[in-house]
Each structure stands twice: as C-alpha cells, then as structure tokens.
Design a protein around this motif. Structure first.
Motif, short mmCIF file in Angstrom:
data_model
loop_
_atom_site.label_atom_id
_atom_site.label_comp_id
_atom_site.label_asym_id
_atom_site.label_seq_id
_atom_site.Cartn_x
_atom_site.Cartn_y
_atom_site.Cartn_z
N LYS A 147 0.83 -1.21 0.00
CA LYS A 147 0.00 0.00 0.00
C LYS A 147 0.87 1.26 0.00
CE LYS A 147 -3.96 -2.24 2.22
NZ LYS A 147 -4.81 -2.33 3.43
N HIS A 148 1.99 1.22 0.72
CA HIS A 148 2.92 2.36 0.69
C HIS A 148 3.40 2.60 -0.75
CE1 HIS A 148 3.03 3.30 4.84
NE2 HIS A 148 3.73 2.25 5.26
N ASN A 149 3.75 1.53 -1.43
CA ASN A 149 4.24 1.67 -2.80
C ASN A 149 3.16 2.24 -3.71
OD1 ASN A 149 6.21 1.42 -4.82
ND2 ASN A 149 5.50 -0.61 -5.41
N LEU A 150 1.94 1.82 -3.50
CA LEU A 150 0.82 2.35 -4.29
C LEU A 150 0.66 3.84 -4.05
CD1 LEU A 150 -1.32 1.26 -6.27
CD2 LEU A 150 -2.86 1.00 -4.31
N PHE B 75 2.95 5.94 -3.20
CA PHE B 75 4.10 6.69 -3.71
C PHE B 75 4.26 6.52 -5.23
CE2 PHE B 75 5.24 6.69 0.78
CZ PHE B 75 5.78 7.96 0.94
N GLY B 76 3.19 6.24 -5.90
CA GLY B 76 3.24 6.15 -7.36
C GLY B 76 3.98 4.95 -7.89
N MET B 77 4.06 3.88 -7.08
CA MET B 77 4.71 2.62 -7.47
C MET B 77 6.18 2.81 -7.82
SD MET B 77 1.50 1.13 -9.68
CE MET B 77 1.21 2.76 -10.36
N GLU B 78 6.84 3.71 -7.09
CA GLU B 78 8.25 4.03 -7.36
C GLU B 78 9.19 3.62 -6.24
OE1 GLU B 78 9.71 5.30 -9.99
OE2 GLU B 78 7.91 5.56 -11.20
N LEU B 79 8.68 2.93 -5.20
CA LEU B 79 9.54 2.61 -4.06
C LEU B 79 10.52 1.48 -4.36
CD1 LEU B 79 7.17 2.83 -0.94
CD2 LEU B 79 8.71 4.56 -1.88
N TRP B 80 10.18 0.62 -5.31
CA TRP B 80 11.09 -0.50 -5.62
C TRP B 80 10.89 -0.96 -7.05
CZ3 TRP B 80 7.37 -1.64 -1.58
CH2 TRP B 80 6.27 -2.39 -2.01
N GLN B 81 11.83 -1.77 -7.49
CA GLN B 81 11.73 -2.36 -8.81
C GLN B 81 10.64 -3.42 -8.83
OE1 GLN B 81 15.37 -3.75 -10.54
NE2 GLN B 81 16.61 -2.19 -9.53
N PRO C 149 9.61 -6.31 -2.28
CA PRO C 149 8.71 -6.18 -1.12
C PRO C 149 9.00 -7.20 -0.03
CG PRO C 149 7.53 -7.10 -3.01
CD PRO C 149 8.86 -6.64 -3.51
N ALA C 150 9.55 -8.37 -0.41
CA ALA C 150 9.92 -9.36 0.60
C ALA C 150 11.08 -8.86 1.47
CB ALA C 150 10.28 -10.68 -0.07
N LEU C 151 12.03 -8.12 0.84
CA LEU C 151 13.13 -7.55 1.62
C LEU C 151 12.60 -6.62 2.71
CD1 LEU C 151 15.63 -6.62 -1.25
CD2 LEU C 151 15.76 -8.59 0.28
N LEU C 152 11.56 -5.87 2.38
CA LEU C 152 10.98 -4.93 3.34
C LEU C 152 10.18 -5.67 4.41
CD1 LEU C 152 9.69 -2.28 0.77
CD2 LEU C 152 11.88 -2.33 1.94
N ALA C 153 9.39 -6.66 3.99
CA ALA C 153 8.52 -7.37 4.93
C ALA C 153 9.30 -8.21 5.93
CB ALA C 153 7.53 -8.24 4.16
N PHE C 154 10.41 -8.80 5.50
CA PHE C 154 11.20 -9.68 6.37
C PHE C 154 12.33 -8.94 7.09
CE2 PHE C 154 9.27 -12.87 3.62
CZ PHE C 154 9.01 -13.91 4.50
N GLU C 155 12.35 -7.62 7.02
CA GLU C 155 13.42 -6.85 7.64
C GLU C 155 13.54 -7.19 9.13
OE1 GLU C 155 16.52 -4.08 8.23
OE2 GLU C 155 15.74 -5.15 6.48
N GLY C 156 14.78 -7.54 9.55
CA GLY C 156 15.03 -7.88 10.94
C GLY C 156 14.67 -9.31 11.30
N GLN C 157 14.21 -10.10 10.32
CA GLN C 157 13.78 -11.47 10.59
C GLN C 157 14.55 -12.49 9.76
OE1 GLN C 157 11.71 -12.38 12.97
NE2 GLN C 157 11.34 -10.25 13.58
N VAL C 158 15.80 -12.14 9.38
CA VAL C 158 16.60 -13.01 8.52
C VAL C 158 17.80 -13.55 9.30
CG1 VAL C 158 17.91 -13.20 6.38
CG2 VAL C 158 15.90 -11.70 6.49
#
Length: 531
Positions: A435-438, A440-446, A452-461
C-alpha cells in the motif's frame, strides 16, 4: 690603413690604422688566427641553412597553428619542438570539443558521421582542415559509435528477457501428452501421495520441502536431485503447489514416475478452501502487483531506446517472475500449509547437489527465515546485489529504514519457521508495504517478488552458510575459477532469464541440470526433449 701579410704563409693578418692629426699615434691591432677562423666558418655553414629552414617552416605553419608568425618563430627559436607544439594545439582542440565550445559537434553529426577512422584521416588531409575540425569530427564519430554499441546492448537485453518468457515447444508438448495420459490411464489419475503416506503430510518429524511451480520438468529435476543426494530420502515429504491448468500433467507425471521412499503431494490452487478474508487479501495483492507491472511496462514501451537508453528498472517488468501468480503466492505459504511449522522452500530452477538434512535442524535464533546473505564470491561482493539495486532510496521512507549498501538475502533455498512467521505477522507487513508503494506512485522499488519481501522480512533473517546456495547462474556463464565453487555448492540456482530448459541457457551449465532429467521416459522422448 696598412695591411701586412707574412711571407711565410697566411698565418697572420695585421691591420693597423694611424690618425696623423693626433698628437701621438695609436695603433689598434686585431688578430684572427686560423684556429678560430676555420671552426667559426664551419659552424656558420651548418647553422645558417638549418636556421633558414626552421624559420621558413614555422612561418608556413603559423597560419593554422599559432596566433601570429612572430609567436611561432620566437617560441621555436627558444627551444620548442614541432611535437610539443602539435601536442599543445591538439590538447586545446580536444578540450574545446569535450567542453562543447566553438563549433557544435551536432553539426558534424548532421553532416554525416564518418564510420572509419582511415576515411576520416583521408578526408582531413585532402581537404587540408585544421586540428580543431579534426577533433570535433573525431568526437562526433566516437559519440555515434558509442550510441550504436549502447543501442545494441540494450536491444540484446530486451531480446534476452523476451526470450525468457517463451515456453519451449517441447515442454508444451510434455504437458499435453501427460494430460492425454491422465485421461486414459487410471494410474496417472492416482491421488498423491498414496494412502500410506498421507499421515506424513503434517508430521513435524519429517523433512518438508515446498515447491510452487507450473513447470513439470523443472519440478521433476528438483525432486530427483534432492532425493538422489539425501542421506535419508524416506524422511522427505515434497509439497508441490501448482495452478489449475498444470495440476493434471503434474499429477500424471509423479503418479506414473513415483519417487522411491519419499512422499510427493501435488495440489492445485483450485483445491484450496481459503476464508473470504484471505481471498480478498490475495486479490488485492495480485491487483497491486499487476498495477506495478503495467506502470513499468508502459515506461519501457515509451522509452526511446536509440537515444535515451533503456530504463533498466522498467526492463525488470519483463521477467517471468513479475508475472507469475505462484511466485507472488509464496508470501502466503503459512496459509497454504496451516499445519506445518518448519519447511525448506526451493525454487523451481534449482539443482540439489548435497544432503540437505541439516537445514531442518538449523536454529534460526527466533528469526523467520534462514537464507544466504554473505558472499561466496569474495569480500565486498554481494551474490544477490545490494539493497540499492532493488529499492528507491530517494524516498525517505526507504532511506530512513534501510542501509543502501547492505547485501540482500537470497530467495531460492530458504528455511522458514512458519510459527514465527505467523507470530510476527510477516504477511500483514508485506501488505502494508504494498500500500505504501501504491501511495508513492509505485516508485519505491523495482518490479518483482524480491523487493517487497526484503521490506517485509526486515530484521527477521538468519544468515546461513554461503555454500548452501550459489545463485545467478541464469545471468552469466561460469568463470574458470568458479568451476570448483559450483561443485562444492549444496544447491545451484539458475536465477535469471537463461533457464537451463530454454534455448538461451548456457551450454556449459545445462549439463548440471540435464543429468537429473529422465531422458529414457517415453514422454520425454516423444516430445524430443534433448540434453
């Protein structure tokens, strides 16, 4: 004035002058001996012609090389050389061409860029053009060549990614033949796994492996290679999730080619009975990913490849992983397997080379995912690139929460603690970032599954040993020094467009995959799947 010449030879000349009006006489005597006279004459006879030629040459060159003839003559007489003068003038002309001063090099491009340096030299000498014109025309020629090389590379990248979309005729044939077999052969319609193995599907004492794929041949290679190198194949339970169109051929293949000892479950997405809430969230996720894909695909279509260059972020929208329903559903693995607590996830494009039993015994230190983070290619070398290669750090919501220079963790061979996943609500966090990416005009990531998995799993790897996973084999052929590294790796991952079952796959790597294909199978032979 009187002259006296010695009678013994011309050894001395005496010149004397007498002023009679003076009170006394003064005689000034000058003597020029042969020792000094002859060397002086000889020296002048050598220097004067050279000096004359030098001055004449500088005067002739002054019109195009110097501001004035006097400048050239003075500078040359003071010790300058032609090479130094030419170097100075050429340097000045090249700097002007680089900075764009004077004649616009675009004018030379419009006149027609010379493609051959020899032709350019011939034109310059025949037209007697100056150094500045030569510099500008050389710049125009090199610029045009650079554009052509860049355009060729970009077109190659586009063709490369488009080729990765195609389903080979042989694989399409295999699915059709298996579907026919499913219709006429009761064994091919057998439910998987057999009744005696059903209890293993939720037993935590077994080693559960999850694949999400619609590629029958690739799934067979993953399972065959895993079983072949397993120390305890009877403890393995494979869970294959596929789409509705591939369910019949997938089930037929593993029903008529049973895996000894190991249990194999084949399940289609149409067979899941999810709650209304989960269905809504899945549809929402797929719609956002479709919008992201459309956004970057439109940018790619509108790009001027010849002159503006390819936007490589948009080019990523062409990769099959960005369009794959099954790839996006990996974030719903806890919902796909509600009765499992720990699994090993394998991508469809991997080959297992060593026993993987220790992965299920791995302590993740209360983290959700175990993955390769550190590099197998040396210090400061990220096998899966860095965060800055996936995320847009021009936005504070990204730059304030993540380190752009950090290596990413790799998908493909992962240990998931599904109990911890549910506890920290990874899937909910994933939807929040969508939803954040939506917004911000779909420009937050490639585009793709990984950012999006890198963002969602942050701190859990939890990092695992790099030898477990060597990836990127679909992007580049191996170097000579990496052959041993490929042999030592537990899992080879053909991530990238050049999959081993495609024509664009690297021949030197395809043999590592082909050795696990059952070329004696009648359907493989009928469809002419060749190694």
């Amino acid at each position: 004035m009187k002259f006296y010449i010695s009678t013994t030879g011309i050894k001395r000349v005496t010149i004397s002058t007498t002023n009679s009006s003076a009170k006394g006489s003064t005689v000034a005597t000058r003597r020029i001996t042969r020792r000094t006279f002859l060397p002086v004459v000889l020296l002048l006879s050598i220097v004067l012609p050279f000096l004359f030629v030098r001055i004449a040459f500088l005067v002739l060159e002054s019109a195009s090389a110097c501001n004035s003839a006097l400048d050239c003559i003075g500078w040359g007489l003071l010790g300058g050389s032609e090479a130094s003068l030419l170097r100075e003038e050429l340097t000045r002309a090249l700097m002007e061409a680089k900075e764009g001063h004077g004649t616009n090099d675009g004018d030379y491009r419009r006149e027609g860029s010379t493609e051959s340096f020899n032709v350019l030299v011939n034109e310059m000498t025949s037209n007697q053009q100056d150094i500045k014109t030569f510099a500008f025309r050389t710049k125009a020629m090199l610029s045009m060549m650079e554009l052509k090389v860049q355009s060729a590379r970009e077109q190659e990248s586009i063709n490369w990614h488009l080729a990765s979309h195609g389903v080979p005729k042989s694989l399409h044939c295999l699915c059709l033949k298996l579907a026919e077999e499913y219709a006429v052969n009761a064994m091919a319609r057998s439910h998987l796994p057999p009744p005696e193995y059903v209890s293993r599907l939720t037993d935590p004492s077994f080693h559960h492996v999850v694949l999400l794929t619609d590629n029958v041949l690739a799934a067979s290679v993953v399972i065959s290679s895993t079983v072949q190198h397993s120390a305890n194949p009877e403890k393995l339970v494979f869970h294959i999730v596929t789409d509705k169109k591939t369910y019949i051929p997938m089930n037929a293949w593993f029903a008529i080619n049973p895996i000894k000892s190991a249990a194999v479950e084949v399940k289609g997405l149409h067979q899941y009975d999810w709650s209304h809430e989960v269905n809504v969230h899945v549809k929402e996720m797929l719609e956002i990913h479709r919008l992201i894909w459309s956004h970057y695909n439109d940018n790619l279509r509108n790009a001027n490849f010849q002159h503006e260059g390819v936007n490589r972020r948009s080019l990523e929208a062409l990769t099959p992983s960005c369009l794959s329903l099954l790839n996006h559903l990996r974030i719903y693995i806890p919902e796909l397997f509600p009765d499992l607590n720990k699994i090993v996830f394998l991508d469809e494009d991997v080959v297992v080379q060593h026993d993987m039993s220790s992965l299920w015994e791995l302590d993740l230190n209360k983290k959700v995912v175990g993955a390769v983070v550190d590099s197998w290619c040396g210090d400061n070398c990220c096998p899966g690139k860095k965060y800055k290669d996936y995320l847009n750090f021009s936005y504070p919501i990204i730059s304030s929460n993540f380190d752009h220079d950090r290596c990413v963790w790799l998908y493909g061979v992962n240990v998931f603690d599904l109990e911890a996943w549910r506890r920290v609500k990874i899937t909910t966090n994933y939807h929040k970032w969508l939803k954040h990416n939506l917004n911000f005009g779909m420009e937050l990531w490639q585009p793709g599954v990984h950012p999006p998995a890198l963002l969602a799993f942050e701190g859990q790897v939890h990092p695992i040993d790099p030898s477990w996973h060597v990836g990127g084999l679909g992007y580049r052929p191996p170097q000579a020094h990496s052959i041993k590294m490929l042999g030592d790796a537990a899992v080879l991952h053909f991530s990238g467009p050049a999959k081993p079952w495609l024509d664009i796959g690297f021949p030197e790597l395809r043999s590592l995959w082909n050795r696990h294909v059952n070329f004696s199978d009648k359907f493989i032979r009928k469809c002419r799947i060749l190694g």
